[in-house]
Structure formats: structure tokens, C-alpha cells
Design a protein around this motif. Structure first.
Motif, mmCIF file in Angstrom:
data_model
loop_
_atom_site.group_PDB
_atom_site.id
_atom_site.type_symbol
_atom_site.label_atom_id
_atom_site.label_comp_id
_atom_site.label_asym_id
_atom_site.label_seq_id
_atom_site.Cartn_x
_atom_site.Cartn_y
_atom_site.Cartn_z
ATOM 1 N N ASP A 40 92.413 50.355 87.078
ATOM 2 C CA ASP A 40 92.772 50.146 88.438
ATOM 3 C C ASP A 40 91.481 49.690 89.035
ATOM 4 O OD1 ASP A 40 95.533 50.877 88.269
ATOM 5 O OD2 ASP A 40 95.041 52.872 89.090
ATOM 6 N N LYS A 41 91.603 48.572 89.838
ATOM 7 C CA LYS A 41 90.356 48.020 90.462
ATOM 8 C C LYS A 41 90.442 48.178 91.999
ATOM 9 C CE LYS A 41 88.801 45.029 87.100
ATOM 10 N NZ LYS A 41 88.134 43.641 86.791
ATOM 11 N N LYS A 42 89.493 48.318 92.559
ATOM 12 C CA LYS A 42 89.242 48.736 94.165
ATOM 13 C C LYS A 42 89.049 47.368 94.759
ATOM 14 C CE LYS A 42 88.814 50.836 98.025
ATOM 15 N NZ LYS A 42 90.115 51.270 98.643
ATOM 16 N N SER A 43 89.801 46.989 95.770
ATOM 17 C CA SER A 43 89.436 45.648 96.317
ATOM 18 C C SER A 43 88.824 45.938 97.713
ATOM 19 C CB SER A 43 90.730 44.863 96.641
ATOM 20 O OG SER A 43 91.516 44.600 95.504
ATOM 21 N N PHE A 44 87.604 45.286 98.065
ATOM 22 C CA PHE A 44 86.878 45.553 99.331
ATOM 23 C C PHE A 44 86.239 44.073 99.699
ATOM 24 C CE2 PHE A 44 83.802 46.107 96.060
ATOM 25 C CZ PHE A 44 82.750 45.636 96.721
ATOM 26 N N VAL A 45 85.790 44.138 100.913
ATOM 27 C CA VAL A 45 85.112 42.922 101.620
ATOM 28 C C VAL A 45 83.745 42.977 101.253
ATOM 29 C CG1 VAL A 45 84.767 41.513 103.722
ATOM 30 C CG2 VAL A 45 86.997 42.453 103.298
ATOM 31 N N LEU A 46 83.049 41.750 101.049
ATOM 32 C CA LEU A 46 81.566 41.906 100.722
ATOM 33 C C LEU A 46 81.159 40.699 101.336
ATOM 34 C CD1 LEU A 46 79.141 42.838 99.331
ATOM 35 C CD2 LEU A 46 79.583 41.014 97.522
ATOM 36 N N ARG A 47 80.269 41.062 102.281
ATOM 37 C CA ARG A 47 79.724 40.341 103.329
ATOM 38 C C ARG A 47 78.099 39.825 102.777
ATOM 39 N NH1 ARG A 47 82.235 43.418 106.579
ATOM 40 N NH2 ARG A 47 83.800 42.453 107.642
ATOM 41 N N ILE A 48 77.854 38.729 102.222
ATOM 42 C CA ILE A 48 76.490 38.190 101.803
ATOM 43 C C ILE A 48 76.196 36.872 102.569
ATOM 44 C CG2 ILE A 48 76.645 39.645 99.947
ATOM 45 C CD1 ILE A 48 77.095 37.083 98.511
ATOM 46 N N ASP A 49 74.963 36.585 102.650
ATOM 47 C CA ASP A 49 74.807 35.411 103.405
ATOM 48 C C ASP A 49 75.078 34.142 102.522
ATOM 49 O OD1 ASP A 49 71.909 34.376 101.966
ATOM 50 O OD2 ASP A 49 71.369 36.644 102.379
#
Length: 60
Positions: A3-12
Motif C-alpha cells: 500500500d502507498k500513502k498519498s499526500f500533497v507535497l509543496r515545493i517551489d
């Protein structure tokens, strides 16, 4: 498959563009490149054991 965990990643934007080019150079998606880099960092820091290259031979 794990299983993989989805999440938001904020980078410039500049960092994303560099990652995008790097990923393309290695025939990966940006997501795949980030996963690869994180796994490598975990192994190099000693927080995760590296997978064995070949399966060990079982002795009888």
C-alpha cells in the motif's frame, strides 16, 4: 503490491523543474524520482535496511 500513502507535497517551481529534468534523464516520473531519492536517503542514513541484491542460497 504494498500500500502507498498519498499526500500533497509543496515545493517551489524551480525545484520542481529541476526534479522533472532529473526524472526525465533517468526515465522516471517526477513521483518515481522523489520515491527513489527518499528510499536512497533512508538507506544511506541507516534508517532503512537495503534490500539484498540476490536471494541467499538456503543450505540443507
Amino acid at each position: 503490491m504494498k500500500d502507498k500513502k498519498s499526500f500533497v507535497l509543496r515545493i517551489d517551481q524551480a525545484a520542481y523543474q529541476l526534479l522533472e529534468k532529473w526524472a526525465a534523464d533517468e526515465f522516471r516520473s517526477v513521483n518515481g524520482q522523489i520515491e527513489y531519492l527518499l528510499q536512497r536517503a533512508l538507506i544511506e542514513s541507516g534508517r532503512k535496511k537495503a534490500k539484498e541484491e540476490a536471494s541467499p542460497v538456503k543450505k540443507k
